[in-house]
Design a protein around this motif. Sequence first.
Motif, mmCIF file in Angstrom:
data_model
loop_
_atom_site.group_PDB
_atom_site.id
_atom_site.type_symbol
_atom_site.label_atom_id
_atom_site.label_comp_id
_atom_site.label_asym_id
_atom_site.label_seq_id
_atom_site.Cartn_x
_atom_site.Cartn_y
_atom_site.Cartn_z
ATOM 1 N N PHE A 350 -45.381 -40.144 -16.547
ATOM 2 C CA PHE A 350 -46.752 -39.691 -16.742
ATOM 3 C C PHE A 350 -47.277 -40.365 -18.003
ATOM 4 O O PHE A 350 -48.282 -41.071 -17.987
ATOM 5 C CB PHE A 350 -46.793 -38.169 -16.872
ATOM 6 C CG PHE A 350 -48.090 -37.660 -17.418
ATOM 7 C CD1 PHE A 350 -49.269 -37.920 -16.746
ATOM 8 C CD2 PHE A 350 -48.132 -36.968 -18.625
ATOM 9 C CE1 PHE A 350 -50.479 -37.476 -17.264
ATOM 10 C CE2 PHE A 350 -49.332 -36.530 -19.136
ATOM 11 C CZ PHE A 350 -50.509 -36.778 -18.459
ATOM 12 N N GLN A 351 -46.561 -40.175 -19.070
ATOM 13 C CA GLN A 351 -46.883 -40.854 -20.323
ATOM 14 C C GLN A 351 -45.554 -41.028 -21.027
ATOM 15 O O GLN A 351 -44.698 -40.134 -20.953
ATOM 16 C CB GLN A 351 -47.863 -40.011 -21.141
ATOM 17 C CG GLN A 351 -48.590 -40.743 -22.269
ATOM 18 C CD GLN A 351 -47.724 -40.826 -23.516
ATOM 19 O OE1 GLN A 351 -46.841 -40.013 -23.732
ATOM 20 N NE2 GLN A 351 -47.990 -41.826 -24.337
ATOM 21 N N LYS A 360 -44.153 -33.023 -16.095
ATOM 22 C CA LYS A 360 -45.498 -32.478 -16.256
ATOM 23 C C LYS A 360 -45.694 -31.289 -15.308
ATOM 24 O O LYS A 360 -46.204 -30.244 -15.718
ATOM 25 C CB LYS A 360 -46.539 -33.564 -15.959
ATOM 26 C CG LYS A 360 -47.974 -33.067 -16.040
ATOM 27 C CD LYS A 360 -48.952 -34.198 -15.740
ATOM 28 C CE LYS A 360 -50.388 -33.756 -15.656
ATOM 29 N NZ LYS A 360 -50.899 -32.960 -16.759
ATOM 30 N N VAL A 361 -45.268 -31.462 -14.057
ATOM 31 C CA VAL A 361 -45.456 -30.394 -13.073
ATOM 32 C C VAL A 361 -44.698 -29.134 -13.501
ATOM 33 O O VAL A 361 -45.201 -28.023 -13.361
ATOM 34 C CB VAL A 361 -45.021 -30.874 -11.669
ATOM 35 C CG1 VAL A 361 -44.955 -29.701 -10.703
ATOM 36 C CG2 VAL A 361 -45.979 -31.940 -11.158
ATOM 37 N N ALA A 388 -48.683 -24.111 -5.110
ATOM 38 C CA ALA A 388 -49.635 -25.231 -5.147
ATOM 39 C C ALA A 388 -49.357 -26.115 -6.360
ATOM 40 O O ALA A 388 -49.384 -27.344 -6.276
ATOM 41 C CB ALA A 388 -51.061 -24.710 -5.180
ATOM 42 N N THR A 389 -49.071 -25.484 -7.503
ATOM 43 C CA THR A 389 -48.790 -26.271 -8.695
ATOM 44 C C THR A 389 -47.546 -27.130 -8.499
ATOM 45 O O THR A 389 -47.549 -28.324 -8.795
ATOM 46 C CB THR A 389 -48.572 -25.357 -9.918
ATOM 47 O OG1 THR A 389 -49.650 -24.441 -9.993
ATOM 48 C CG2 THR A 389 -48.499 -26.161 -11.188
ATOM 49 N N SER A 390 -46.503 -26.501 -7.968
ATOM 50 C CA SER A 390 -45.240 -27.242 -7.905
ATOM 51 C C SER A 390 -45.323 -28.424 -6.943
ATOM 52 O O SER A 390 -44.616 -29.399 -7.103
ATOM 53 C CB SER A 390 -44.077 -26.316 -7.565
ATOM 54 O OG SER A 390 -44.279 -25.791 -6.275
ATOM 55 N N ILE A 391 -46.218 -28.349 -5.944
ATOM 56 C CA ILE A 391 -46.315 -29.494 -5.026
ATOM 57 C C ILE A 391 -47.611 -30.280 -5.228
ATOM 58 O O ILE A 391 -47.959 -31.149 -4.424
ATOM 59 C CB ILE A 391 -46.168 -29.050 -3.548
ATOM 60 C CG1 ILE A 391 -47.329 -28.157 -3.126
ATOM 61 C CG2 ILE A 391 -44.845 -28.338 -3.321
ATOM 62 C CD1 ILE A 391 -47.325 -27.855 -1.622
ATOM 63 N N SER A 392 -48.311 -29.997 -6.334
ATOM 64 C CA SER A 392 -49.645 -30.587 -6.513
ATOM 65 C C SER A 392 -49.639 -32.116 -6.556
ATOM 66 O O SER A 392 -50.621 -32.752 -6.212
ATOM 67 C CB SER A 392 -50.288 -30.048 -7.800
ATOM 68 O OG SER A 392 -49.457 -30.323 -8.906
ATOM 69 N N ALA A 454 -54.510 -25.664 -15.230
ATOM 70 C CA ALA A 454 -53.167 -25.903 -15.748
ATOM 71 C C ALA A 454 -52.923 -27.404 -15.938
ATOM 72 O O ALA A 454 -52.389 -27.834 -16.959
ATOM 73 C CB ALA A 454 -52.132 -25.310 -14.804
ATOM 74 N N ASP A 455 -53.325 -28.182 -14.960
ATOM 75 C CA ASP A 455 -53.136 -29.634 -15.028
ATOM 76 C C ASP A 455 -53.876 -30.206 -16.234
ATOM 77 O O ASP A 455 -53.334 -30.976 -17.028
ATOM 78 C CB ASP A 455 -53.660 -30.258 -13.725
ATOM 79 C CG ASP A 455 -53.374 -31.749 -13.648
ATOM 80 O OD1 ASP A 455 -52.477 -32.223 -14.364
ATOM 81 O OD2 ASP A 455 -54.056 -32.447 -12.858
ATOM 82 N N LYS A 456 -55.124 -29.815 -16.376
ATOM 83 C CA LYS A 456 -55.947 -30.368 -17.448
ATOM 84 C C LYS A 456 -55.469 -29.909 -18.823
ATOM 85 O O LYS A 456 -55.395 -30.692 -19.763
ATOM 86 C CB LYS A 456 -57.412 -30.001 -17.212
ATOM 87 C CG LYS A 456 -57.965 -30.692 -15.965
ATOM 88 C CD LYS A 456 -59.353 -30.206 -15.588
ATOM 89 C CE LYS A 456 -59.909 -31.011 -14.429
ATOM 90 N NZ LYS A 456 -59.131 -30.870 -13.185
ATOM 91 N N LEU A 457 -55.133 -28.615 -18.915
ATOM 92 C CA LEU A 457 -54.634 -28.100 -20.193
ATOM 93 C C LEU A 457 -53.366 -28.839 -20.599
ATOM 94 O O LEU A 457 -53.192 -29.213 -21.751
ATOM 95 C CB LEU A 457 -54.285 -26.619 -20.057
ATOM 96 C CG LEU A 457 -55.328 -25.589 -20.452
ATOM 97 C CD1 LEU A 457 -54.740 -24.202 -20.219
ATOM 98 C CD2 LEU A 457 -55.733 -25.744 -21.910
ATOM 99 N N ASP A 458 -52.491 -29.044 -19.625
ATOM 100 C CA ASP A 458 -51.233 -29.733 -19.931
ATOM 101 C C ASP A 458 -51.508 -31.139 -20.451
ATOM 102 O O ASP A 458 -50.909 -31.584 -21.419
ATOM 103 C CB ASP A 458 -50.358 -29.810 -18.674
ATOM 104 C CG ASP A 458 -49.111 -30.631 -18.952
ATOM 105 O OD1 ASP A 458 -48.233 -30.130 -19.666
ATOM 106 O OD2 ASP A 458 -49.058 -31.792 -18.504
ATOM 107 N N THR A 459 -52.435 -31.833 -19.809
ATOM 108 C CA THR A 459 -52.745 -33.198 -20.244
ATOM 109 C C THR A 459 -53.340 -33.198 -21.649
ATOM 110 O O THR A 459 -52.942 -33.991 -22.501
ATOM 111 C CB THR A 459 -53.716 -33.858 -19.252
ATOM 112 O OG1 THR A 459 -53.148 -33.798 -17.948
ATOM 113 C CG2 THR A 459 -53.964 -35.307 -19.608
#
Lengths: 694, 292
Positions: A350-351, A360-361, A388-392, A454-459
């Motif tokens: 990811f980075q 990240k997931v 949904a998150t785990s397979i996003s 969650a995705d955006k906050l994590d990034t």
Amino acid sequence: MVRDVLFEIGLEELPARFIDDAENQLVAKTKDWLDELRIGYEAIASYSTPRRLAIVINGLSETQTTIEEEIKGPAMKIAKDNEGNWSKAAIGFTKGQGKSPDDIYTKELNGTTYIYVKKHIEGKPSLELLPTFQSIIESIQFGKNMRWGEQTLRYARPIRWLVALYGNEVIPFEIASVKTDNFTFGHRFLGEKFTISEPKSYENQLKEHYVIANPNEREQLIVDGINKVAEENNYTVNIDENLLKEVRNLVEYPTVFIGSYEKTYLDLPSEVLITSMKEHQRYFPVHSKDEELLPYFIGVRNGDEKGLETVIRGNEKVLRARLSDAAFFYEEDQNNSIDFYLNKLEKVVFQEKLGTISDKVQRMEKITENIAHSLKFDDEVIVKAKRATSISKFDLMTNMVNEFTELQGIMGEKYALKQGEDKNVAQAIKEHYLPKSTAGNLPETIEGYLVSVADKLDTIVGCISVGLRPTGSQDPYALRRQAVGILRILQESGWNISVNTLIDIAVQVHHETNIVEISKEELLEEVISFMKQRAEFLLKESSVEVDIIDAVLDNEIGIFPYAVQKAKVLSDKRVDPAFKPIQEALVRVMNLAKKADNQSVNPAHFQTDSEKELFEVVEKVIPSFNKENNDGKAMEALEQLAKLAEPIHQFFEHNMVMDKDETIKNNRLGLVSQINSIIKNYANLSLIEWKQTF
Amino acid sequence: MNIQEMILTLQNYWSKQNCILMQAYDVEKGAGTMSPMTLLRSLGPEPWNVAYVEPSRRPDDGRYGENPNRLYQHHQFQVIMKPSPDNIQELYLESLKTLGIDPLEHDIRFVEDNWENPTLGAAGLGWEVWLDGMEITQFTYFQQIGGLEANPVTVELTYGIERLASYIQDKENVFDLEWNNGMTVKDIFLQPEYEHSKYTFEESNTEMLFQLFTMYEEEAKVTMEKGLVFPAYDYVLKCSHTFNLLDARGVISVTERTGYISRIRNLARSIAKAYVAERERLGFPMLNKEEA
């Protein structure tokens, strides 16, 4: 006398995305240039194609305007000597301007008298000045520049010829070893090199050589061509504006054609077909009258009807190859389980510092779960959101998304449904990429909200934790857009969760991974200030004024929709005359509270009725204010604060807060401080400027 | 026109444009650009015009000979001209005519495409050339090579031989293309395609490959320190191909992956500098040649 002027820059094919802007710049810069040169003209027309940018100036004056210019000299004090004669300074000044002391007159400027002369500036012949157009050509800005051959100039693409005509005279200059002349080139294959007889005939002569120089005309030809085909065959073609603009800038002489592909490909998801046609091949997809996708496409050729059958066959072959690839991928991708792809994510970065997408997931899963719990969602929602998150991100490893990156999320939803995942889970995979732009569509399901946030906050937290906070125009991970995305989702969902709580959750999760390079406190502070800036940006976008934004966000963003509501209420109140004394009273308390160091109040130490009275009101207001404030009722909460205004006035009227007796003083300060803290829970009202409008 | 005739035609045409006709370079590589005849010779002020066919290996694209469009190894026809001539687009379009492609019967377009190869510290601007919607050539003005500014600018034309042939011969499957009269791509390449795919994805000795990578890298460094630019560069190419094999096998972990790429890039960069320095020390002999 006037003459017409033509400038044309002949280029190797310009990137389509630069052309419109370059043409606009050329017009604006030409106008400024002529104004600065004091050369009059009647009209300006501009043209652009992939191979040329051109400007025709009608009725250009043969000479510059002659002007009388007033030139300021030394002050009178030094312009005359003791005898009242013109001094050396004055004589020197006139000489320098080619004048004599007889031409001197005086004028006052800011209380001082100065000497002046009037200078006559004779207009030069335009032809002498026109070669400076060279700098206009060189100054056009493109998104990306290059060098070629042995030239040092940086330009979008190599310049191959230059036309510069003043009537039928060539205006001489040179750019990157190309000299101006009076010839141009027609269409690359249908036209040839030819001489332009005069600027006025530019457009028509080009047309004879199969170049439609006016982009709007090309666009119209394409639209007409599409409409004609659509009408004849009873199709619906939704003409995408961006695609149309791009296509008109890929051709000099458009001819619309229709091609087809095998019906069997219609079994593919329509997004796949449309992406192949629009993004990859620049075709317009064709629908039936009732919006069903049909196995046809409309393309635009750069040329005439000759060999059109070959062109159509070629284009069909290319599309067929793409679609057969896609069909192969579609089938192949479904042979593997979601877990198969998830395993592959363990190998994709990811980075560099933040690890793989799989890492990240895993962080996202914790964030989703913690947010969902703190919002007290039903177990069913939580289970789905976690799934949904785990397979996003699984679809990133499929062949289809590998080939058609635009389809990330979209394919995820389709494949997940095929593998028997829940409808909301599948939809959340697609939605978690939303919004794709600052004003783009938002998710529609709770699960979609959760995974997206969650995705955006994590990034955001992750990038900031490793020193990747955006600076200036550098924002490679689009953190700003993602922060705005979070705030818009909060606004839309009305979630009762403060931004700081969200940040806390994400920072906590990141901190447990041990990759964070800065202390937890530092990270919290950085993320909070970053989110605040984005909240300010969003509020400004909705026309809230800066002082109101500062007041509302002074403490923390809190629950974002509530902050927005408070901003609206305060924007109304600040022009309401009845609010002014209320604000004054509350601000007075806020100012005095700075002197307080505790909030303890002992009713036994009250000396006067007015302080007792205030205390009683405060005792009543605090719980009701807290209730309204917690319920997110901006108007009602402010009304509670307003109840304090009159008792506060009375309190200040009848009491000396800074009493000599320490106990009395501290008791009064404690009371002031209690009030201050509930006001600050609402907004820092002292930052709001009173505005009266009549 | 079969592939052999296409190659002969292009060779003939570009040799008439004063290109040196080279043969493919004998070290494995992923693209014609990586040949030292392009990558190193594009550097520095000396003029350089060359054309050659380059078999290009992309282990990750191997499909056991089962995919109609993808190959472990395909062929590129590479033309390099430095400085880029003013009429390069016309020269290129003429070359298409020699292949029997009459622009009046087709739709030929130059569509923006900017090229970048971070592993080699190289970047350029240009187009992909579309023939009736199909990309047949990559057309690039190099702006940077091995981390150095390209000055004067080199232009690179890369014809995708199989792509172009599938159009000219009107074939849907790359294996049906005729190489010469009687032989097809299938006859010549199906077996190696299958075997290379099987080797790449299933059988390669990864332990050995890891060792080789380290050995090649070391040799490249040592050789370069001795000022031997060309042999050092050969080892960089070997590193790159070894890396591609390992990567396709999926045995390079995340953290390692970026590490490997930057190791290759650093080597390529220092070799680019060394090459220019060495040419300068020699007094840029080809520059003098042109003036004489």
